[in-house]
Design an enzyme around this catalytic site. Structure first.
Site, PDB file in Angstrom:
ATOM      1  CD  GLU A  38      -0.066  -8.266  17.216  1.00  0.00           C
ATOM      2  OE1 GLU A  38      -0.835  -8.519  18.165  1.00  0.00           O
ATOM      3  OE2 GLU A  38      -0.419  -7.650  16.217  1.00  0.00           O
TER       4      GLU A  38
ATOM      5  NE  ARG B  67      -2.576  -1.337   3.307  1.00  0.00           N
ATOM      6  CZ  ARG B  67      -2.550  -2.486   3.954  1.00  0.00           C
ATOM      7  NH1 ARG B  67      -3.055  -3.564   3.409  1.00  0.00           N
ATOM      8  NH2 ARG B  67      -2.023  -2.567   5.154  1.00  0.00           N
TER       9      ARG B  67
END
Length: 170
Positions: free
Chosen positions: A95, A58
């Site tokens: 994460e 993106r």
């Protein structure tokens, strides 16, 4: 324009508890997309930018049109194995796990002023790694621009000496 009106929020995606900010609705609306790029341009045009670098994927849809609007080049930051020439690479923590970003070794020249552009600033891992790659190549990071900044995740804190620009704070 209230750009929030053009961002779709998807609850519990990609996992429970996450409110995903879907920019595809903004990208699909030509006038809103154009106005978003123009608004980012106004925020950063005072910087002396030589290049814009954007992380996949993106960051490409924000960085490339912003580079075009400013009349500067665009450099893709890709996942490892996606670039055809020699690269510099940095592994970073996600994460859950690790990832690696790469740039061509000749993508940034010594002393060039580079703006990092992406759709969203969350925890800052991808952008901090992007900043490190540009600096490893000798570039000067003059700022980082985003459509959205999720302030509660404090990604800005990982970009201590980088000026941050955004259209939406969420």
């Amino acid at each position: 324009m209230d750009f929030n009106e053009h961002i779709r929020v998807i609850p519990d995606f990609p996992k429970p508890g996450i409110s995903f900010k879907d920019i595809t609705t903004l990208l699909g609306n030509g006038p809103a997309y154009r106005e978003a790029i123009d608004a980012l341009k106004k925020q950063v045009e005072h910087l002396q930018i030589d290049l814009i670098a954007g992380p996949e994927a993106r960051g490409f849809v924000v960085g490339a049109p912003l580079a075009y609007a400013l009349g500067v080049g665009f450099v893709p930051i890709r996942k490892v194995g996606k670039l055809p020439y020699q690269t510099v690479e940095i592994e970073y923590d996600l994460e859950y796990g690790k990832d690696t970003l790469a740039m061509h070794i000749d993508a940034v020249k010594e002393g060039q002023n580079v703006l990092i552009a992406d759709d969203l600033l969350a925890t800052g891992g991808t952008i901090a790694t992007s900043v490190s790659l540009v600096r490893q190549l000798g570039g000067n990071v003059v700022g980082a621009a985003f459509l959205i900044e999720l302030e509660e995740l404090n990604g800005r804190g990982r970009l201590e000496d980088v000026e941050v620009f955004n259209l939406i704070k969420g």
